[in-house]
Write an enzyme that holds these catalytic residues in place. Structure first.
Site, PDB file in Angstrom:
ATOM      1  N   HIS A  61       0.932  -1.100   0.330  1.00  0.00           N
ATOM      2  CA  HIS A  61      -0.116   0.653   0.299  1.00  0.00           C
ATOM      3  C   HIS A  61       0.716   1.284   0.029  1.00  0.00           C
ATOM      4  O   HIS A  61       0.269   2.774  -0.017  1.00  0.00           O
ATOM      5  CB  HIS A  61      -0.582   0.008   1.202  1.00  0.00           C
ATOM      6  CG  HIS A  61       0.265  -0.095   2.252  1.00  0.00           C
ATOM      7  ND1 HIS A  61       0.970   0.024   2.900  1.00  0.00           N
ATOM      8  CD2 HIS A  61       0.116   1.461   3.332  1.00  0.00           C
ATOM      9  CE1 HIS A  61       1.541  -0.253   3.928  1.00  0.00           C
ATOM     10  NE2 HIS A  61       0.360   0.789   4.039  1.00  0.00           N
ATOM     11  N   HIS A  91       2.261   7.121   0.314  1.00  0.00           N
ATOM     12  CA  HIS A  91       0.859   6.145   1.220  1.00  0.00           C
ATOM     13  C   HIS A  91      -0.109   6.143   0.142  1.00  0.00           C
ATOM     14  O   HIS A  91      -1.129   7.656   0.778  1.00  0.00           O
ATOM     15  CB  HIS A  91       1.120   6.952   2.699  1.00  0.00           C
ATOM     16  CG  HIS A  91       0.084   5.665   3.572  1.00  0.00           C
ATOM     17  ND1 HIS A  91      -0.897   5.525   3.547  1.00  0.00           N
ATOM     18  CD2 HIS A  91       0.757   4.752   4.186  1.00  0.00           C
ATOM     19  CE1 HIS A  91      -1.099   4.286   4.603  1.00  0.00           C
ATOM     20  NE2 HIS A  91      -0.252   3.846   4.984  1.00  0.00           N
TER      21      HIS A  91
END
Length: 517
Positions: A425, A440
């Site tokens: 992620h 992120h």
């Protein structure tokens, strides 16, 4: 505030002075109107109208309902359309307003498109409030109260017969529950314990678990040789001192795995030891931790309250047990982190091959600048608008954020992939002039454990501007998570300033986002 008031009363007779009463009122206000806070958070999570959610949840906290419930508890029978009403109140309640808003979102989304546009602004709130508030009072409230009381009874029974086992197990799993977001379900149990007995053991063990994770952060800070990790560990530990462990968990302990496990083990041992002293809290702590330890002091007012409820006892050693258990949890966790260690990331890889543009990572040169391009299509937002303090307050670095419009992440400059998270992620990149970047994708998406993400690069890969880094299922992720994506220069302190070229509005991948000087 409750802890500070307790400490002051130990050294000064402030009694019922105006200042004491005002600060006591302030400290309890969030819990008196907890359904209102839950309305705001729930509306954001379940994607419904926040004002309708506020109206419905404020009805639960309305003092008028408290008066009606008091009348019922005194023996006056009241019906709602032939259904008997119970005397359940919702001050400081958690589960009923959460369920209310969850169902409200479905009702709102069903009702609104079926109403003529001209009456929607009035008709939708009317239908929602007219149905949801009575449903909560008649069904949701009484059922959740029965379940909460049942859970409280089960835990208290186990604690009564095998206190060290009950406390040890709870201390071991508490932060695991925090990860999955189900830790709030224990709030009603604690509130029930305070109401029925005048004390609670759960919060005592929660506080020790929090302290253990703070110790794990300090352990990482002490052992790491990476300046960025040390800074992050120190800042995460600082928030943990106030009972907020999410930055510590997601930023440090869970990221490196072993420190998190060390914290759970240390917490289990500390909680088990504390149980032998019969320790408990006598004042509700909103965020248990180091600062709430005074809540375990058995004051005269606490003794009187317990006696009035029929649970008087010799709890004078309560605070001693908390102090010893906390000290053990902190020491065990810190020592375990030093022994088992963790995968400390290398600050600047030394064997990165050269790209066509020269070295992927170079020393930071004064006077030189470089441009960071948008790594995805979407809408640009200032970092301050990211609904996560770890990003919005610049704890992890400086930069901007983008709400993506498609599930692709591209390279914002030429450089090297320093790390692709196991959960895929997020990626860390090394770029021009010594730049270290973290991208992120979404918030709390670490809990997906890689689901919906497909990494197109691996650690050590050379990248060019616009090269594809990740693909992700934007629609699937957006159903349960906020997709706003921070794009951070994690070593921003090494540079003079960041000049934002694009601060708002739509942006396409490859457009200049900000310049670093």
């Amino acid at each position: 505030m409750q802890g500070i008031l307790i400490i002051i009363k130990m050294f000064a007779d402030i009694g019922n002075t105006g200042a004491a009463q005002i600060y006591n009122m302030i400290s309890w206000t969030p819990f008196t109107f907890l359904p209102v806070f839950i309305a705001v958070a729930g509306a954001k999570h379940f994607k419904c109208n926040v004002y309708i959610a506020l109206w419905c949840c404020m009805a639960l906290a309305n003092p008028t309902w408290g008066n009606i419930a008091a009348t019922i508890s005194e023996g006056t029978a009241l019906d709602f359309l032939f259904v008997p009403l119970t005397s359940v109140t919702y001050t400081s309640s958690v589960i009923p307003p959460i369920i209310l808003v969850a169902i409200l979102s479905k009702l709102e989304h069903w009702a609104e498109p079926r109403l003529p546009e001209v009456v929607r602004p009035i008709g939708t709130p009317f239908i929602c409030a007219a149905i949801m508030v009575p449903m909560t009072i008649l069904v949701i409230g009484p059922v959740s109260t029965v379940l909460s009381n049942g859970l409280a009874s089960a835990y208290n029974m186990l604690y009564k017969f095998i206190p060290w086992l009950a406390s040890g197990l709870f201390g071991a799993i508490w932060e695991v529950l925090v990860i999955f977001g189900i830790h709030w379900s224990f709030t009603p149990i604690s509130l029930t314990n305070y109401q029925n007995m005048g004390f609670d053991t759960l919060q005592a063990f929660k506080g020790i678990a929090v302290c253990a994770q703070v110790a794990a952060c300090f352990g990482v800070f002490w052992k790491s040789r990476n300046a960025k990790v040390k800074n992050m560990a120190a800042s995460s530990a600082a928030t943990g001192l106030f009972g907020i462990t999410e930055p510590a968990i997601y930023g440090i302990t869970l990221r490196f795995k072993k420190p998190f496990i060390c914290g759970c083990i240390g917490s289990a041992i500390g909680c088990a030891i504390t149980a032998f002293f019969g320790s408990r809290y006598f004042v509700y702590a909103g965020l248990p931790g180091f600062l709430s330890i005074p809540n375990s002091i058995y004051t005269d007012s606490a003794a009187a309250n317990c006696e009035a409820l029929g649970y008087a006892g010799n709890y004078s050693n309560s605070v001693i047990g908390i102090l010893i258990g906390t000290a053990v949890a902190v020491l065990v966790t810190f020592i375990f982190v030093q022994i088992v260690g963790f995968d400390d990331p290398v600050e600047i890889p030394e064997d990165i091959p050269e790209t066509d543009a020269g070295e992927a990572v170079s020393e930071i040169s004064e006077g030189s600048s470089f441009t960071v391009c948008a790594p995805m299509n979407g809408e640009v937002k200032p970092l301050s608008e990211v609904p996560d303090a770890t990003f919005s307050e610049g704890i992890l670095g400086q930069g901007a954020a983008i709400i993506p419009s498609e599930g692709r992440l591209y390279a914002p400059f030429e450089g090297t992939v320093s790390s692709v998270f196991d959960t895929k992620h997020a990626v860390c990149l090394c770029g021009p002039n010594g730049c270290e970047m973290l991208i992120h994708v979404g918030l709390e998406t670490v809990t997906l454990n890689g689901k919906y993400f497909d990494a197109k690069v691996k650690d050590g890969d050379k990248i060019k501007t616009g090269g594809l880094l990740l693909e992700f299922d934007l629609d699937a992720i957006s159903r349960d998570f906020k997709t706003i994506t921070p794009i951070l220069i994690t070593n921003a302190d090494d540079y003079g300033e960041i000049n934002f070229i694009k601060q708002s509005g739509s942006v396409k991948a490859g457009e200049a986002l900000y310049e670093v000087q």
